[in-house]
Design a protein around this motif. Sequence first.
Motif, short mmCIF file in Angstrom:
data_model
loop_
_atom_site.label_atom_id
_atom_site.label_comp_id
_atom_site.label_asym_id
_atom_site.label_seq_id
_atom_site.Cartn_x
_atom_site.Cartn_y
_atom_site.Cartn_z
N PHE A 142 0.87 -1.18 0.21
CA PHE A 142 -0.06 -0.02 -0.12
C PHE A 142 0.95 1.33 0.11
N ALA A 143 1.79 1.39 0.99
CA ALA A 143 2.78 2.43 0.95
C ALA A 143 3.56 2.77 -0.22
N THR A 144 4.10 1.51 -0.77
CA THR A 144 4.91 1.78 -2.10
C THR A 144 4.02 2.31 -3.29
N THR A 145 2.75 1.62 -3.45
CA THR A 145 1.97 1.96 -4.52
C THR A 145 1.45 3.63 -4.22
N THR A 146 1.25 3.87 -3.20
CA THR A 146 0.66 5.43 -2.75
C THR A 146 1.89 6.15 -3.23
N ALA A 147 3.07 5.80 -2.95
CA ALA A 147 4.29 6.83 -3.10
C ALA A 147 4.57 6.80 -4.46
N LEU A 148 4.36 5.70 -5.26
CA LEU A 148 4.67 5.93 -7.01
C LEU A 148 3.58 6.62 -7.51
N VAL A 149 2.43 6.42 -7.05
CA VAL A 149 1.40 6.98 -7.72
C VAL A 149 1.51 8.64 -7.43
N GLY A 150 1.71 8.94 -6.06
CA GLY A 150 1.98 10.30 -5.87
C GLY A 150 2.96 10.80 -6.59
N ILE A 151 4.19 10.13 -7.03
CA ILE A 151 5.37 10.75 -7.89
C ILE A 151 4.58 11.33 -9.17
N PHE A 152 3.88 10.08 -9.88
CA PHE A 152 3.46 10.60 -11.10
C PHE A 152 2.19 11.55 -10.96
N LYS A 153 1.49 11.77 -10.11
CA LYS A 153 0.23 12.54 -10.10
C LYS A 153 0.43 13.70 -9.47
N ILE A 154 1.42 13.99 -8.72
CA ILE A 154 1.72 14.89 -7.76
C ILE A 154 2.73 15.70 -8.06
N PHE A 155 4.17 14.86 -7.76
CA PHE A 155 5.50 15.41 -7.98
C PHE A 155 5.97 15.86 -9.37
N TYR A 156 5.55 15.15 -10.34
CA TYR A 156 5.97 15.11 -11.77
C TYR A 156 5.22 16.35 -12.17
N PRO A 157 3.74 16.76 -11.92
CA PRO A 157 3.35 17.96 -12.43
C PRO A 157 4.06 19.15 -11.78
N LEU A 158 4.32 18.90 -10.31
CA LEU A 158 5.04 20.05 -9.61
C LEU A 158 6.41 20.48 -10.38
N MET A 159 6.91 19.48 -10.70
CA MET A 159 8.37 19.74 -11.10
C MET A 159 8.20 20.24 -12.64
N THR A 160 7.28 19.74 -13.28
CA THR A 160 7.25 20.55 -14.67
C THR A 160 6.88 21.76 -14.54
N ALA A 161 5.96 22.30 -13.65
CA ALA A 161 5.35 23.71 -13.52
C ALA A 161 6.78 24.48 -12.96
N LEU A 162 7.48 23.91 -11.93
CA LEU A 162 8.40 24.55 -11.23
C LEU A 162 9.58 25.06 -12.35
N ALA A 163 9.80 23.97 -13.42
CA ALA A 163 10.68 24.02 -14.40
C ALA A 163 10.55 25.19 -15.70
N GLU A 164 9.12 25.40 -15.69
CA GLU A 164 8.71 26.44 -16.48
C GLU A 164 8.83 27.75 -15.66
N ILE A 165 8.71 27.92 -14.50
CA ILE A 165 8.58 29.27 -13.68
C ILE A 165 10.20 29.41 -13.26
#
Length: 89
Positions: free
Chosen positions: A11-34
């Motif tokens: 459960f923890a590993t799945t939640t963390a992996l999904v969090g990377i793709f749904k939360i952190f990757y879009p965050l890093m993409t937006a931060l890279a533009e700004i």
Amino acid sequence: MNEILGFYLVFATTTALVGIFKIFYPLMTALAEIRPSHNMIDYKFISYTAFFGLMWLCAPITLIAVLVPSSTKEFIDSMLQAIITEEAA
């Protein structure tokens, strides 16, 4: 007892992996533009590893932010605002 621990690890590993793709990757993409020269962009591996570790440790708390799309958007916007505000200070 070992089964419960095994289920929690999955459960923890799945939640963390999904969090990377749904939360952190879009965050890093937006931060890279700004702010393309921000430390989180320069040291992506460390940023992704730290976020994965925190998501893995806090999986029950962050589950709502991962599963609910409106909550995910608010979480990303809040983190982005906090990062940009911190750098400006």
